[in-house]
Design a protein around this motif. Sequence first.
Motif, PDB file in Angstrom:
ATOM      1  N   PHE A 259       1.248  -0.127 -16.735  1.00  0.00           N
ATOM      2  CA  PHE A 259       2.141  -0.126 -17.883  1.00  0.00           C
ATOM      3  C   PHE A 259       3.379  -0.973 -17.629  1.00  0.00           C
ATOM      4  O   PHE A 259       3.807  -1.747 -18.491  1.00  0.00           O
ATOM      5  CB  PHE A 259       2.550   1.306 -18.240  1.00  0.00           C
ATOM      6  N   TYR A 260       3.965  -0.855 -16.434  1.00  0.00           N
ATOM      7  CA  TYR A 260       5.176  -1.622 -16.150  1.00  0.00           C
ATOM      8  C   TYR A 260       4.882  -3.102 -15.910  1.00  0.00           C
ATOM      9  O   TYR A 260       5.715  -3.961 -16.206  1.00  0.00           O
ATOM     10  CB  TYR A 260       5.936  -1.000 -14.976  1.00  0.00           C
ATOM     11  N   LEU A 261       3.684  -3.393 -15.410  1.00  0.00           N
ATOM     12  CA  LEU A 261       3.297  -4.799 -15.282  1.00  0.00           C
ATOM     13  C   LEU A 261       3.114  -5.420 -16.664  1.00  0.00           C
ATOM     14  O   LEU A 261       3.549  -6.546 -16.922  1.00  0.00           O
ATOM     15  CB  LEU A 261       2.004  -4.920 -14.475  1.00  0.00           C
ATOM     16  N   TYR A 262       2.464  -4.694 -17.545  1.00  0.00           N
ATOM     17  CA  TYR A 262       2.227  -5.193 -18.901  1.00  0.00           C
ATOM     18  C   TYR A 262       3.511  -5.282 -19.715  1.00  0.00           C
ATOM     19  O   TYR A 262       3.764  -6.265 -20.421  1.00  0.00           O
ATOM     20  CB  TYR A 262       1.195  -4.295 -19.608  1.00  0.00           C
ATOM     21  N   SER A 263       4.364  -4.254 -19.621  1.00  0.00           N
ATOM     22  CA  SER A 263       5.508  -4.169 -20.532  1.00  0.00           C
ATOM     23  C   SER A 263       6.753  -4.883 -20.034  1.00  0.00           C
ATOM     24  O   SER A 263       7.555  -5.368 -20.837  1.00  0.00           O
ATOM     25  CB  SER A 263       5.851  -2.693 -20.794  1.00  0.00           C
ATOM     26  N   VAL A 264       6.945  -4.964 -18.703  1.00  0.00           N
ATOM     27  CA  VAL A 264       8.170  -5.550 -18.151  1.00  0.00           C
ATOM     28  C   VAL A 264       7.890  -6.889 -17.474  1.00  0.00           C
ATOM     29  O   VAL A 264       8.443  -7.919 -17.861  1.00  0.00           O
ATOM     30  CB  VAL A 264       8.850  -4.581 -17.156  1.00  0.00           C
ATOM     31  N   SER A 283       5.601  -9.539 -28.452  1.00  0.00           N
ATOM     32  CA  SER A 283       4.204  -9.185 -28.151  1.00  0.00           C
ATOM     33  C   SER A 283       4.105  -7.776 -27.573  1.00  0.00           C
ATOM     34  O   SER A 283       3.163  -7.033 -27.868  1.00  0.00           O
ATOM     35  CB  SER A 283       3.592 -10.204 -27.178  1.00  0.00           C
ATOM     36  N   VAL A 284       5.076  -7.414 -26.746  1.00  0.00           N
ATOM     37  CA  VAL A 284       5.111  -6.057 -26.192  1.00  0.00           C
ATOM     38  C   VAL A 284       5.444  -5.055 -27.287  1.00  0.00           C
ATOM     39  O   VAL A 284       4.844  -3.970 -27.375  1.00  0.00           O
ATOM     40  CB  VAL A 284       6.144  -5.967 -25.051  1.00  0.00           C
ATOM     41  N   THR A 285       6.378  -5.407 -28.164  1.00  0.00           N
ATOM     42  CA  THR A 285       6.790  -4.511 -29.247  1.00  0.00           C
ATOM     43  C   THR A 285       5.612  -4.170 -30.164  1.00  0.00           C
ATOM     44  O   THR A 285       5.352  -3.001 -30.468  1.00  0.00           O
ATOM     45  CB  THR A 285       7.911  -5.158 -30.082  1.00  0.00           C
ATOM     46  N   VAL A 286       4.897  -5.201 -30.607  1.00  0.00           N
ATOM     47  CA  VAL A 286       3.780  -4.982 -31.540  1.00  0.00           C
ATOM     48  C   VAL A 286       2.641  -4.221 -30.862  1.00  0.00           C
ATOM     49  O   VAL A 286       2.056  -3.294 -31.448  1.00  0.00           O
ATOM     50  CB  VAL A 286       3.273  -6.326 -32.105  1.00  0.00           C
ATOM     51  N   SER A 287       2.308  -4.588 -29.624  1.00  0.00           N
ATOM     52  CA  SER A 287       1.219  -3.897 -28.924  1.00  0.00           C
ATOM     53  C   SER A 287       1.583  -2.448 -28.636  1.00  0.00           C
ATOM     54  O   SER A 287       0.710  -1.560 -28.658  1.00  0.00           O
ATOM     55  CB  SER A 287       0.867  -4.625 -27.625  1.00  0.00           C
ATOM     56  N   ALA A 288       2.866  -2.175 -28.382  1.00  0.00           N
ATOM     57  CA  ALA A 288       3.298  -0.791 -28.175  1.00  0.00           C
ATOM     58  C   ALA A 288       3.153   0.020 -29.457  1.00  0.00           C
ATOM     59  O   ALA A 288       2.810   1.212 -29.426  1.00  0.00           O
ATOM     60  CB  ALA A 288       4.750  -0.761 -27.700  1.00  0.00           C
ATOM     61  N   LEU A 289       3.410  -0.621 -30.591  1.00  0.00           N
ATOM     62  CA  LEU A 289       3.225   0.055 -31.875  1.00  0.00           C
ATOM     63  C   LEU A 289       1.757   0.424 -32.076  1.00  0.00           C
ATOM     64  O   LEU A 289       1.434   1.543 -32.480  1.00  0.00           O
ATOM     65  CB  LEU A 289       3.712  -0.859 -33.007  1.00  0.00           C
ATOM     66  N   TYR A 325      -6.983 -10.727 -18.515  1.00  0.00           N
ATOM     67  CA  TYR A 325      -5.689 -10.471 -19.142  1.00  0.00           C
ATOM     68  C   TYR A 325      -4.678 -11.558 -18.779  1.00  0.00           C
ATOM     69  O   TYR A 325      -4.022 -12.142 -19.657  1.00  0.00           O
ATOM     70  CB  TYR A 325      -5.176  -9.096 -18.704  1.00  0.00           C
ATOM     71  N   VAL A 326      -4.559 -11.845 -17.486  1.00  0.00           N
ATOM     72  CA  VAL A 326      -3.580 -12.847 -17.041  1.00  0.00           C
ATOM     73  C   VAL A 326      -3.950 -14.227 -17.576  1.00  0.00           C
ATOM     74  O   VAL A 326      -3.081 -14.992 -18.021  1.00  0.00           O
ATOM     75  CB  VAL A 326      -3.479 -12.872 -15.511  1.00  0.00           C
ATOM     76  N   LEU A 327      -5.231 -14.559 -17.564  1.00  0.00           N
ATOM     77  CA  LEU A 327      -5.663 -15.871 -18.048  1.00  0.00           C
ATOM     78  C   LEU A 327      -5.346 -16.053 -19.526  1.00  0.00           C
ATOM     79  O   LEU A 327      -4.983 -17.157 -19.966  1.00  0.00           O
ATOM     80  CB  LEU A 327      -7.163 -16.045 -17.795  1.00  0.00           C
ATOM     81  N   GLN A 341      -2.236  -8.274 -24.773  1.00  0.00           N
ATOM     82  CA  GLN A 341      -1.351  -7.122 -24.601  1.00  0.00           C
ATOM     83  C   GLN A 341      -1.964  -5.868 -25.217  1.00  0.00           C
ATOM     84  O   GLN A 341      -1.889  -4.774 -24.641  1.00  0.00           O
ATOM     85  CB  GLN A 341       0.019  -7.407 -25.243  1.00  0.00           C
ATOM     86  N   THR A 342      -2.573  -6.009 -26.363  1.00  0.00           N
ATOM     87  CA  THR A 342      -3.169  -4.856 -27.044  1.00  0.00           C
ATOM     88  C   THR A 342      -4.359  -4.302 -26.276  1.00  0.00           C
ATOM     89  O   THR A 342      -4.533  -3.084 -26.154  1.00  0.00           O
ATOM     90  CB  THR A 342      -3.596  -5.243 -28.472  1.00  0.00           C
ATOM     91  N   LEU A 343      -5.202  -5.186 -25.751  1.00  0.00           N
ATOM     92  CA  LEU A 343      -6.354  -4.732 -24.968  1.00  0.00           C
ATOM     93  C   LEU A 343      -5.913  -4.028 -23.686  1.00  0.00           C
ATOM     94  O   LEU A 343      -6.518  -3.027 -23.276  1.00  0.00           O
ATOM     95  CB  LEU A 343      -7.264  -5.916 -24.637  1.00  0.00           C
ATOM     96  N   MET A 344      -4.845  -4.522 -23.062  1.00  0.00           N
ATOM     97  CA  MET A 344      -4.345  -3.837 -21.868  1.00  0.00           C
ATOM     98  C   MET A 344      -3.757  -2.476 -22.236  1.00  0.00           C
ATOM     99  O   MET A 344      -3.826  -1.522 -21.440  1.00  0.00           O
ATOM    100  CB  MET A 344      -3.305  -4.691 -21.155  1.00  0.00           C
TER     101      MET A 344
END
Length: 433
Positions: A259-264, A283-289, A325-327, A341-344
């Motif tokens: 979660f922290y790798l994806y979000s921060v 991108s983090v905001t929308v995927s978190a929603l 994901y990284v690619l 971001q959404t898939l993660m």
Amino acid sequence: MGGREISTGQVIKVAVGTSLGTTIEWYDFFLYGYAASLIFPKLFFPPSYNPLTALLVSLSTYAVGFVARPVGAMIFGHLGDKLGRRTGLLWDLILMGIGTGIIGFLPGYSQIGFLALTIATISRILQGIGVGGEWGGATTWLTEYAAKSRWRAFWGSWVQQGVPIGLLWASAILGLFATFPSSSPLALLNYGWRIAFWIGAIAAVIGIVIRLALLESPLFERVIEKGEVSKIPSIEIWRKYWSKILLLAASWAAQNAGFYLYSVYSVTFLAGIGFPKSLGLLSVTVSALIGIFITVLFGILSDKIGRRLGMMIAFGFGLAFSFPYVLLLFSKSFSIILLAQTLMVVAVLGSYAIIPAFFAENFPTKYRYSGTGLSYHMAAPFAGGLAPIIVADLVGEKYLVNWWAFGAVFAAYFIISLIALAVLKETKGKEMD
């Protein structure tokens, strides 16, 4: 149950109250993470300081909060199992609000030198202790209210909404201030970030008022009536359940690190490859929603198929998706990055929905606040706190060359959690005593 019947309406009230409180705490906690990555390296260090060194030192102060979380779980778990769930949850929110408020008023390096970073670190410790008492109490309070429900994981997932909503709130607020020109007083590096911290401190006061209006856990009331309250719950829990605490901690380490790798860290990574910082935050905001709905769905799923299987499905997908994901981030296309971001989020928030019921079902009422809190926060130092630092160090500023390290760290944590889940027993349908 504790001499009074529990209606669905009462469960909903506690669900809303705990969700609001956890949202406020996680907003404060995530806000520091973003500030440590995007703001503090520029604000709390001399201009001549090496940028990568400043980032790593700043992220280290961020990690201190994770180290403090198990301490908070011990302190507030003791209070919650001895004096009540509501008492513990009130005081941890007070501590969180104090730490957040102090950070919002800190001067920069140009005014007081490295003392600013030192005060920020102390305030981060207060935040870590505060959030360390939050999750175990909120989870215990809500699952004990829903103890007789066959949708226990669904109700427990309400507590977890505080994470995506808190993240959504923090990234949206900072994303808003990031849109102001640097000459504006509201620009992110001027007063924008300070206002964001002030908002968190004010929200903590509101959360305290809301929690004062809620009733104590019925299962804890029954423990009081029977005279079974432990004198030193935070010590006894280790003597009786140490192996279970460590296994449960490992079982969700992948979610915590991921979660922290994806979000921060992903925002830092995207900025490093030339993607706009404001769009990275978006991108983090929308995927978190979107993650809010994923959390609910996985909570319901685990009430159908079980806790372990639900988490293993989420982590198995995360393991397979780690490198792709990284690619996908290299595309520099907002739509593709949002998809990644959404898939993660499916991996990290899908599993997260199940944890409240799974952890609460593993401990008796007299130790539940301490047991759930410690199991949760013991993973924080070596997962959520350490993972971004490991990746930042391995990748450095060579994003195109060392990108594989980002995916490798993701994969390593998913493997750790899958092994722990294979050892633990299923708890779906277990009676909460």
